[in-house]
Design an enzyme around this catalytic site. Structure first.
Site, mmCIF file in Angstrom:
data_model
loop_
_atom_site.group_PDB
_atom_site.id
_atom_site.type_symbol
_atom_site.label_atom_id
_atom_site.label_comp_id
_atom_site.label_asym_id
_atom_site.label_seq_id
_atom_site.Cartn_x
_atom_site.Cartn_y
_atom_site.Cartn_z
ATOM 1 N N TYR A 142 -6.708 0.207 -0.438
ATOM 2 C CA TYR A 142 -5.787 0.076 -1.467
ATOM 3 C C TYR A 142 -4.309 -0.612 -1.204
ATOM 4 O O TYR A 142 -3.852 -1.542 -1.752
ATOM 5 C CB TYR A 142 -5.763 1.323 -2.431
ATOM 6 C CG TYR A 142 -4.943 1.179 -3.446
ATOM 7 C CD1 TYR A 142 -5.411 0.594 -4.732
ATOM 8 C CD2 TYR A 142 -3.544 1.715 -3.611
ATOM 9 C CE1 TYR A 142 -4.713 0.589 -5.828
ATOM 10 C CE2 TYR A 142 -2.828 1.331 -4.739
ATOM 11 C CZ TYR A 142 -3.563 1.137 -5.841
ATOM 12 O OH TYR A 142 -2.965 0.966 -7.112
ATOM 13 N N LYS A 146 -2.618 -4.249 -2.249
ATOM 14 C CA LYS A 146 -1.367 -4.234 -3.051
ATOM 15 C C LYS A 146 -0.252 -5.259 -2.220
ATOM 16 O O LYS A 146 0.502 -5.662 -2.954
ATOM 17 C CB LYS A 146 -0.900 -2.792 -3.217
ATOM 18 C CG LYS A 146 -1.714 -2.205 -4.325
ATOM 19 C CD LYS A 146 -1.848 -3.233 -5.749
ATOM 20 C CE LYS A 146 -2.332 -2.114 -7.091
ATOM 21 N NZ LYS A 146 -2.274 -3.123 -8.300
#
Length: 235
Positions: A142, A146
């Site tokens: 994750y 990002k």
């Protein structure tokens, strides 16, 4: 700076808690139309809101959306996904690719598809929702996804600024939505997040640090790896 008064806004992930708030506050600030996009869009009961079918992982779906929403002046890349496991070493390949498709390639492909639309508008903007985890790698894939989006936002800003398109990157920690239901840590209400994003957009900002945690993480980036990740000192 980009005013929302009279704007035509497209929000990805509009069915979620943050997306719904983007739709609501855009109208409060005077948007003339909001495309509320999702894989399975819902009815809104408001003529100013146009439900739009959009799968951000499907290039054909993105292209169809760009063609049917050719009047967009503000694109908000809000849709995102979080894996059940953060590990880059044990997470199955298909799960890693799925997260990258949703959190990185999706917003990038939307930017590419809508750039010609935005360039043709008098006042246009793109908003990309990052995370403080763009700078803090404790969330594995994750964080990687990002971080990639943050870098892409910086590059897109340099390309689109000469065309008069404002590109705003947003960093935030936990937000009080279903995605953060598993944690008891402090969470920012979606309404507060969206208010700060739209305030930044209308002020002409390039970046919004929406909460104290994001401010602190960014401030600590120059302190060194062991200061950012104190768990390394124990090793």
């Amino acid at each position: 700076m980009t005013s929302l008064n009279g704007a035509t806004v497209l929000v990805t992930g509009a069915n979620g808690g943050i997306g719904t708030e983007f739709v609501r506050q855009a109208l409060v600030r005077g948007a003339a139309k909001v495309y509320a996009s999702a894989r399975h869009p819902r009815a809104w009961g408001d003529d100013r809101i146009v439900p739009l079918t959009l799968d951000v992982t499907d290039p054909a779906s993105i292209q169809a959306a760009a063609e049917s929403a050719a009047d967009v002046t503000v694109l908000i890349n809000n849709a995102g996904a979080s894996p059940a496991s953060a590990s880059l070493l044990t997470l199955p390949d298909e799960d890693i690719r799925s997260i990258m498709e949703t959190n990185f390639f999706g917003p990038l492909n939307l930017a590419r598809a809508f750039a010609p639309v935005l360039k043709g508008q008098e006042a246009a903007a793109m908003v990309n929702i990052h995370s403080l985890l763009s700078w803090y790698a404790t969330a594995g894939v994750y964080s990687v996804s990002k971080a990639a989006l943050w870098s892409a936002t910086n590059a897109l800003r340099l390309e689109l600024a000469p065309e008069g398109v404002q590109v705003l990157g947003v960093h935030v920690g936990w937000v009080d939505t279903a995605m953060a239901a598993h944690t008891a840590d402090a969470k920012l209400p979606p309404a507060v997040l969206v208010t700060r994003v739209f305030d930044g957009l209308e002020a002409g900002d390039h970046e919004v640090l929406a909460d104290e945690a994001s401010i602190n993480i960014k401030a600590g980036l120059g302190a060194g790896i062991e200061e950012l990740y104190p768990q390394l000192k124990a090793l």
